[in-house]
Motif scaffolding. Structure first.
Motif, short mmCIF file in Angstrom:
data_model
loop_
_atom_site.label_atom_id
_atom_site.label_comp_id
_atom_site.label_asym_id
_atom_site.label_seq_id
_atom_site.Cartn_x
_atom_site.Cartn_y
_atom_site.Cartn_z
N THR A 74 10.62 -22.52 -1.39
CA THR A 74 10.39 -21.46 -0.40
C THR A 74 8.88 -21.23 -0.28
OG1 THR A 74 10.79 -19.87 -2.17
CG2 THR A 74 12.60 -20.31 -0.68
N PRO A 75 8.15 -22.16 0.35
CA PRO A 75 6.68 -22.11 0.27
C PRO A 75 6.01 -21.10 1.18
CG PRO A 75 7.38 -23.99 1.57
CD PRO A 75 8.63 -23.37 1.03
N VAL A 76 6.75 -20.40 2.06
CA VAL A 76 6.18 -19.41 2.99
C VAL A 76 4.83 -19.89 3.55
CG1 VAL A 76 7.43 -17.41 2.09
CG2 VAL A 76 5.28 -18.03 1.02
N VAL A 77 4.86 -21.06 4.14
CA VAL A 77 3.63 -21.73 4.57
C VAL A 77 2.81 -20.85 5.51
CG1 VAL A 77 2.73 -23.70 5.86
CG2 VAL A 77 4.62 -24.02 4.25
N LEU A 78 3.46 -20.28 6.51
CA LEU A 78 2.73 -19.47 7.49
C LEU A 78 2.10 -18.25 6.84
CD1 LEU A 78 1.91 -18.90 10.39
CD2 LEU A 78 4.12 -17.78 10.73
N LEU A 79 2.83 -17.59 5.94
CA LEU A 79 2.29 -16.40 5.28
C LEU A 79 1.11 -16.78 4.39
CD1 LEU A 79 5.51 -14.43 4.30
CD2 LEU A 79 4.13 -14.26 6.37
N GLY A 80 1.20 -17.95 3.76
CA GLY A 80 0.08 -18.41 2.93
C GLY A 80 -1.19 -18.59 3.73
N VAL A 201 10.95 -19.23 16.43
CA VAL A 201 11.70 -20.13 15.55
C VAL A 201 10.74 -20.93 14.67
CG1 VAL A 201 13.09 -22.25 15.54
CG2 VAL A 201 13.80 -20.29 16.94
N ALA A 202 9.69 -21.46 15.26
CA ALA A 202 8.73 -22.24 14.47
C ALA A 202 8.08 -21.37 13.40
CB ALA A 202 7.66 -22.82 15.39
N ALA A 203 7.71 -20.15 13.77
CA ALA A 203 7.11 -19.26 12.78
C ALA A 203 8.09 -18.94 11.66
CB ALA A 203 6.64 -17.98 13.46
N GLN A 204 9.34 -18.65 12.03
CA GLN A 204 10.33 -18.31 11.01
C GLN A 204 10.64 -19.49 10.10
OE1 GLN A 204 11.75 -15.24 10.18
NE2 GLN A 204 12.30 -16.54 8.45
N ALA A 205 10.69 -20.70 10.67
CA ALA A 205 10.96 -21.88 9.85
C ALA A 205 9.88 -22.09 8.80
CB ALA A 205 11.07 -23.12 10.73
N LEU A 206 8.66 -21.67 9.09
CA LEU A 206 7.56 -21.81 8.14
C LEU A 206 7.46 -20.60 7.20
CD1 LEU A 206 4.88 -23.37 10.50
CD2 LEU A 206 6.28 -24.54 8.77
N ILE A 207 8.43 -19.70 7.29
CA ILE A 207 8.53 -18.60 6.34
C ILE A 207 9.82 -18.72 5.53
CG2 ILE A 207 8.72 -16.09 6.08
CD1 ILE A 207 7.08 -15.82 8.64
N SER A 208 10.95 -18.85 6.23
CA SER A 208 12.24 -18.99 5.54
C SER A 208 13.22 -19.70 6.46
CB SER A 208 12.81 -17.62 5.14
OG SER A 208 14.15 -17.75 4.69
N GLU A 209 13.57 -20.91 6.11
CA GLU A 209 14.58 -21.64 6.88
C GLU A 209 15.95 -21.01 6.72
OE1 GLU A 209 12.72 -26.17 6.85
OE2 GLU A 209 14.15 -25.58 5.29
N GLU A 210 16.21 -20.40 5.58
CA GLU A 210 17.51 -19.77 5.36
C GLU A 210 17.71 -18.61 6.33
OE1 GLU A 210 20.08 -17.39 1.92
OE2 GLU A 210 18.20 -18.38 1.40
N LEU A 211 16.70 -17.77 6.47
CA LEU A 211 16.81 -16.63 7.38
C LEU A 211 16.94 -17.12 8.82
CD1 LEU A 211 16.87 -13.58 7.27
CD2 LEU A 211 14.40 -13.55 7.55
N LEU A 212 16.29 -18.20 9.15
CA LEU A 212 16.42 -18.78 10.49
C LEU A 212 17.85 -19.27 10.73
CD1 LEU A 212 15.25 -19.85 13.16
CD2 LEU A 212 14.55 -21.92 11.92
N ALA A 213 18.40 -19.96 9.73
CA ALA A 213 19.76 -20.50 9.89
C ALA A 213 20.80 -19.39 9.99
CB ALA A 213 20.08 -21.42 8.71
N THR A 214 20.70 -18.37 9.16
CA THR A 214 21.69 -17.29 9.23
C THR A 214 21.51 -16.46 10.50
OG1 THR A 214 20.27 -15.88 7.83
CG2 THR A 214 22.01 -17.16 6.74
N SER A 215 20.28 -16.32 10.99
CA SER A 215 20.06 -15.62 12.27
C SER A 215 20.73 -16.39 13.40
CB SER A 215 18.57 -15.46 12.55
OG SER A 215 17.94 -14.63 11.61
N ALA A 216 20.62 -17.71 13.37
CA ALA A 216 21.28 -18.53 14.40
C ALA A 216 22.79 -18.35 14.34
CB ALA A 216 20.89 -20.00 14.22
N LEU A 217 23.33 -18.31 13.13
CA LEU A 217 24.77 -18.11 12.97
C LEU A 217 25.20 -16.77 13.53
CD1 LEU A 217 27.55 -18.85 11.76
CD2 LEU A 217 26.77 -17.82 9.61
N VAL A 218 24.51 -15.71 13.16
CA VAL A 218 24.87 -14.37 13.62
C VAL A 218 24.66 -14.26 15.14
CG1 VAL A 218 24.30 -11.92 13.44
CG2 VAL A 218 24.43 -13.33 11.38
N GLY A 219 23.58 -14.84 15.65
CA GLY A 219 23.34 -14.82 17.09
C GLY A 219 24.44 -15.54 17.85
#
Length: 583
Positions: A74-80, A201-219
């Motif tokens: 979980t490297p949180v690339v964008l936040l880094g 989506v690109a920003a979220q993927a570079l923070i947490s792919e899990e949160l992106l995937a579950t957001s897509a599911l809920v959406g």
């Protein structure tokens, strides 16, 4: 000054209050020290790698000599990248604590901004408060930065609302000030919405792919519910949604081409689920039984929540009986509201999914299968932890509260006061308990010029040997500005039999170091292990370091036997075998 900015400052103040034990010494304290060390390493590594022209996604700086693809952690690339100035000025631990403090406030203000479409300032602020300071957020603050920085779900809701709702809506006054359009902000084109969503989506993927995937599911579930309610409208909108998704895929695909290619087609990629199933799930009692992270948590109740599977950080679905009762009443009272009509079934579905693949009842895993068992077989989502879906429950609950309070804003004062009291009573059980930070300090050797005795780029064997429960060596390496390669790691790497493991490949050398440190093997017994000296020769470290550790004298004796040399004592209680440098 804009009201949202004042409110953001208030949310930041609440975050500082909640995490106040960090700020006693923000450069040397952390929550969930193992995971905090992991994030500290990544926060420092990403700008370091970019600044030195190195690949930030694949490196042999940890798990040397094999290396690791950090994107599977979980490297949180964008936040880094964003927090790099703080990292350079105050160090990676202070940077992590800065982000952990900003995360609930940023998440809360994002929720507030979206709730303003349906409610005024005060009700929307309540929605932001519940979303940004929920039990989910409190638990995730104990080491899971990638989960606390969560503005994406509200932004996704806002963009879908822009696309799907027609026409400009009525404007109203809020304390003499024109408010934002509520309910109908004006139609947005599929291209514009898709472009914005692609950036998000690109920003979220570079923070947490899990949160992106579950957001897509809920959406997707939300869109499905809308289609059931309005099938003819769904058919008419299908083309717009497809175009939006196409533009989103184009933008996100271009921005994420490099990291995704490295992650899924590069070295050290992981196959299969990363996390075990049926552990980090919501127990049937989770929603009504507080955990040690809540202020109001009687001892006899904690006996139950402490028995739930998963650790306290992941048991984050607590809503409390008062809030659940209030939400049930609002589900009936507001059932004709267009948004609430969608939120009611969506809340139930997401709560059901959060229960995992099999029903858990008071810590007991039953054989009752649940819908998440099918989700576990999907790519990416199979590694998501269902207990973390509680984030979306707080978003739905916050919106329902905001809509209800908005309806009462122009009613007589006694009724408004009663509603405020009810809302406060419902939220009171969610007040977090005091959180206690622990020391995260590197020995003086790694924070001063003393570390320069190690040539840059050297491979170093460090004790305590870095692993998930004791990754202190990674913190020391980060403070030393990644001067040396580190054998071992707390990182996600492919397991020999498939799936993932959170440490490097075991060897007689790692076995000897770990068992001597644990006190289950004497140095003499360790030195007699078959293959030990061959494993040490294969690693061929340029240096060996022993910092503060359990059974330190025994570890020193072990390394003495391996190297044939005595160490040099360095500042901060560090022993250095400088004679092992290769010429």
């Amino acid at each position: 000054m804009p009201r949202w900015l004042l409110l953001f400052a208030a949310y930041c103040a609440l975050a500082v209050l909640m995490l106040r034990s960090l700020w006693v010494d923000p450069g040397a304290r952390g929550y969930g020290v193992s995971d905090a060390t992991l994030f500290t390493w990544y926060i420092g590594w990403v700008p370091h790698a970019i600044g030195h022209g190195m690949n930030p996604f694949v490196t042999d700086m940890i798990n040397a000599p094999d290396g690791v693809s950090i994107l599977w952690s979980t490297p949180v690339v964008l936040l880094g990248v964003l927090v790099a100035p703080v990292t350079l000025l105050a160090g990676p631990v202070a940077a992590l604590n800065t982000l952990l403090t900003l995360a609930p406030a940023v998440s809360a203000i994002a929720m507030y901004g979206v709730a303003r479409r349906w409610a005024g300032t005060g009700p929307a602020a309540v929605a932001g408060l519940l979303y940004g300071f929920s039990p989910y957020m409190v638990g995730a603050s104990l080491g899971h930065l990638h989960l606390t920085f969560a503005p994406f779900p509200p932004l996704l809701l806002a963009l879908l609302h822009d696309l799907l709702v027609r026409g400009p809506g009525p404007r109203s006054r809020d304390d003499g000030e024109a408010s934002r359009d509520r309910g109908h902000p004006g139609r947005r084109s599929a291209r514009r919405t898709g472009l914005l969503l692609g950036l998000a989506v690109a920003a979220q993927a570079l923070i947490s792919e899990e949160l992106l995937a579950t957001s897509a599911l809920v959406g997707a579930l939300g869109l499905l519910i809308l289609a059931v309610y309005h099938p003819s409208v769904a058919l008419a909108k299908a083309g717009q949604i497809a175009r939006m998704l196409g533009w989103c895929a184009l933008v996100a695909g271009v921005l994420l081409a490099w990291p995704l290619a490295v992650q899924f087609f590069g070295p050290h990629r992981v196959h299969g689920a990363i996390q075990p199933h049926d552990v980090a799930v919501a127990d049937l009692f989770t929603f009504v039984v507080p955990t040690p992270l809540q202020w109001l948590a009687p001892g006899q109740v904690l006996d139950h929540s402490l028995g739930f599977t998963g650790n306290a950080v992941e048991v984050s679905g607590y809503l409390g009986v008062p809030l659940l009762v209030l939400l049930a009443v609002l589900a009936v009272r507001l059932r004709r509201d267009p948004l609430v009509r969608v939120l009611i079934p969506l809340f139930v579905l997401v709560a059901l999914l959060s229960l995992g693949g099999h029903l858990h009842v008071d810590g007991r895993i039953t054989r009752v299968p649940l819908p998440w068992a099918a989700v576990e077989r999907l790519p990416l989502l199979g590694s998501a932890l269902p207990s973390r879906l509680s984030l979306y429950l707080t978003m739905f609950a916050g919106l329902a509260l905001a809509i209800w309070l908005e309806q009462l804003r122009f009613r007589p004062s006694p009724r408004r006061a009663g509603a405020a009291v009810l809302a406060a009573a419902a939220l009171l059980p969610l007040v977090p308990a005091s959180l206690h930070a622990r020391e995260m300090r590197a020995p003086e050797f790694f924070t001063t010029a003393a570390v320069d005795v190690i040539p840059r780029g050297s491979t170093v064997l460090v004790a305590p040997y870095p692993r998930p429960d004791t990754p202190a060596a990674m913190l020391w390496q980060a403070h030393a500005d990644y001067r040396f390669r580190l054998a071992g790691c707390y990182c996600t790497v492919p397991a020999p039999n498939g799936g993932a493991q959170f440490h490097g490949a075991p060897s007689p050398l790692t076995t000897a170091m770990l068992r001597v440190e644990a006190g289950t093997l004497t140095p003499a017994e360790a030195l007699a292990l078959p293959g030990l000296r061959e494993a040490y020769a294969a690693l061929h470290p340029d240096a060996v370091l022993i910092g503060p550790a359990r059974n330190r004298a025994a570890l020193v004796e072990l390394v003495d036997g391996l190297t044939g040399h005595r160490p040099v004592d360095e500042p901060g209680g560090v022993a250095l075998w400088a004679e092992t440098f290769r010429p």
